[in-house]
Design a protein around this motif. Sequence first.
Motif, PDB file in Angstrom:
ATOM      1  N   LYS A 109       0.972  -1.440   0.588  1.00  0.00           N
ATOM      2  CA  LYS A 109       0.333  -0.470  -0.284  1.00  0.00           C
ATOM      3  C   LYS A 109       1.138   1.380   0.216  1.00  0.00           C
ATOM      4  CE  LYS A 109      -3.367  -2.239   2.068  1.00  0.00           C
ATOM      5  NZ  LYS A 109      -4.758  -2.108   3.404  1.00  0.00           N
ATOM      6  N   GLN A 110       1.890   0.993   0.816  1.00  0.00           N
ATOM      7  CA  GLN A 110       2.466   1.848   1.129  1.00  0.00           C
ATOM      8  C   GLN A 110       3.018   2.419  -0.309  1.00  0.00           C
ATOM      9  OE1 GLN A 110       5.953   1.769   3.786  1.00  0.00           O
ATOM     10  NE2 GLN A 110       3.498   1.171   5.943  1.00  0.00           N
ATOM     11  N   ASP A 111       4.135   1.746  -1.570  1.00  0.00           N
ATOM     12  CA  ASP A 111       4.618   1.436  -2.756  1.00  0.00           C
ATOM     13  C   ASP A 111       3.251   2.386  -3.388  1.00  0.00           C
ATOM     14  OD1 ASP A 111       6.679   1.086  -2.050  1.00  0.00           O
ATOM     15  OD2 ASP A 111       6.474  -1.259  -2.693  1.00  0.00           O
ATOM     16  N   MET A 112       2.725   1.858  -3.568  1.00  0.00           N
ATOM     17  CA  MET A 112       1.196   2.140  -3.988  1.00  0.00           C
ATOM     18  C   MET A 112       1.110   3.959  -4.083  1.00  0.00           C
ATOM     19  SD  MET A 112       0.357  -0.112  -6.514  1.00  0.00           S
ATOM     20  CE  MET A 112       2.008  -0.542  -6.489  1.00  0.00           C
ATOM     21  N   ALA A 113       1.181   4.222  -2.706  1.00  0.00           N
ATOM     22  CA  ALA A 113       0.592   5.774  -2.529  1.00  0.00           C
ATOM     23  C   ALA A 113       1.481   6.568  -2.946  1.00  0.00           C
ATOM     24  CB  ALA A 113       0.363   5.939  -1.398  1.00  0.00           C
ATOM     25  N   ALA A 114       2.691   6.414  -3.214  1.00  0.00           N
ATOM     26  CA  ALA A 114       4.194   6.808  -3.724  1.00  0.00           C
ATOM     27  C   ALA A 114       3.758   6.989  -4.931  1.00  0.00           C
ATOM     28  CB  ALA A 114       5.354   6.165  -2.791  1.00  0.00           C
ATOM     29  N   LEU A 115       3.573   6.061  -6.088  1.00  0.00           N
ATOM     30  CA  LEU A 115       4.190   5.678  -7.019  1.00  0.00           C
ATOM     31  C   LEU A 115       2.349   7.144  -7.346  1.00  0.00           C
ATOM     32  CD1 LEU A 115       4.463   2.171  -8.921  1.00  0.00           C
ATOM     33  CD2 LEU A 115       5.587   4.744  -8.538  1.00  0.00           C
ATOM     34  N   LYS A 116       1.482   7.375  -6.810  1.00  0.00           N
ATOM     35  CA  LYS A 116       0.077   8.306  -6.810  1.00  0.00           C
ATOM     36  C   LYS A 116      -0.794   6.430  -7.307  1.00  0.00           C
ATOM     37  CE  LYS A 116       1.384  11.478  -9.668  1.00  0.00           C
ATOM     38  NZ  LYS A 116       1.959  13.220  -9.153  1.00  0.00           N
ATOM     39  N   VAL A 117      -0.995   6.024  -6.866  1.00  0.00           N
ATOM     40  CA  VAL A 117      -2.112   5.201  -7.370  1.00  0.00           C
ATOM     41  C   VAL A 117      -3.297   5.268  -6.255  1.00  0.00           C
ATOM     42  CG1 VAL A 117      -2.654   2.808  -7.440  1.00  0.00           C
ATOM     43  CG2 VAL A 117      -0.098   3.152  -8.182  1.00  0.00           C
ATOM     44  N   LEU A 118      -4.378   5.339  -7.411  1.00  0.00           N
ATOM     45  CA  LEU A 118      -5.519   5.910  -5.808  1.00  0.00           C
ATOM     46  C   LEU A 118      -5.851   4.427  -5.654  1.00  0.00           C
ATOM     47  CD1 LEU A 118      -7.504   8.538  -8.535  1.00  0.00           C
ATOM     48  CD2 LEU A 118      -6.282   8.709  -6.336  1.00  0.00           C
TER      49      LEU A 118
END
Length: 547
Positions: A109-118
């Motif tokens: 989840k943190q990686d997805m947030a870092a890539l700006k994935v909603l």
Amino acid sequence: MPADARGRLALLAPPGRTGPGAEAGARAGNGEGGVGGPRAGLAAARGLRHRRQGVQQPHPEEGPLDREQRGRRLLVFLWTNCLRSRTPWPRLMNVSPASLANLYEEDFKQDMAALKVLPPTVYLRVTDNIPQIIAFIEGVIARGHAYCTAKGNVYFDLQSRGDKYGRLVGVAPGPVGEPAVDSDKRHPSDFALWKAVKPQEPAWASPWGNGRPGWHIECSTICSLVFGSHLDIHSGGIDLAFPHHENEIAQCEAFHQCRQWGNYFLHAGHLHVKGKEKMSKSLKNYITIKDFLRAASPDVFRLFCLRSGYRSAVDYGDGALLEAQRLLHAVAAFAEDARAYMRGQLAGGPVQEDALWESLGRTKGAVQEALADDFNTPGAVDAVMGLVHHGNRQLKAASEEPGGPRSPAVFGAIVSYVEQFFETVGVSLVDRQCAAGAGGPAVLHSVVEELVRFRLKVRQFALATGEASGEAQRQQLLERRPLLEACDALRRDLAAHGVSIKEQHVHVGATGPEDRRPQTRELRTREAQSALSPDKSFILKFPVVAV
């Protein structure tokens, strides 16, 4: 799918207002919904890029989702990793499988947030829905499409599907599933719905004995819990078309007794390393998201992915990433130049306004047409870049004849559209926050603008000779030279801190200007501007006069 997520199903989805397939919801993920370690790398991130690809058209007898389901527009992510992993990590680390899975889940989840994935509307875990999965299997058995064996396994009977199996991929490949040795299947191609317990694996009680669900039944059950008997859009990597998605179709159509369960399947291509092999954990040729973000920004990765079709394989390499970085800088520089022209801070005159309006209209049409054509994001990006290049040529032409009326409206419309396009696909053109705060980027930008504005006034004073002529003019310029030198020193010092000042030059001689045509010169900052690191520089333009 939430309204604010429309147009960005996941990592790089373009505007979602095109195509009827965006009507209902979608289930996104890396296909397996798995997490953990290298799985949460760039390959998994690109696997989250989903677009609309028509594979099966709805049957006339089966209408769209009912009104209540249409309004939900859910995006669901399914976690299944801890069930299928056979690694002894939990036992060796003296932690439970659930605890280990939760650790990697949060990391993902943190990686997805870092890539700006909603984030999706809801996360669902297989371990939280074992009773529902068992009930689903019982329903498939009751309808005559599955059977239980003496060993406690439950298999789907593909013979009961007749010629319906393989419609998604056209021609179903050979048998896929459990090894033929000691197999208790009726037919080699039958696949598992429930697997009998094995040593050191998680297990749950069931009517057929202790065991765990098969891979495909997990997703079918969760999808049915959320979307019911009909699904509009389903997505995953291209490697999941067979057998995973094909088996999901078989299970759901058998359970719900419907002629067609899903309307559209979106299959994303893989990341390849220099065109040779797929980036994956097993080949040990992967790069994690955290490692990538130490050298580049998420915007670079998103633009890198946008420049290839979602179904095509993408070659991951420094050259492609540097090109994405270059394009990102070019668009940001154009936006700043256009704003400076509109504010009167960039010397320039009239432009071919009609041609620019026409170019803007053509670009909007080209972008819409490209996105409607199976989400052709490379075509959409090319169209927007063409508009940017046209605008830059007009700004350059205007700077050669600074006199006359200006045309700020058309540049305002162009900048607004370009920024809206990149915002829709989650790409930021500037590293700046709108909200003011002590020491924040917005405050810093304002301070820099005030500093450069003060420098401009000092230079204008130093170069203003009034009505003086001859020896008096030369003496006046000589006395004010320290002011000009101080302004030049400030310019160099700002460049060292990532601030680039672009100036319009008029060379002044002893008897007046030798050439009144302004020449644009761009001051390059440190090498970091051309490297992969995120660009935090401010590019400001002011009309000044230099000796």
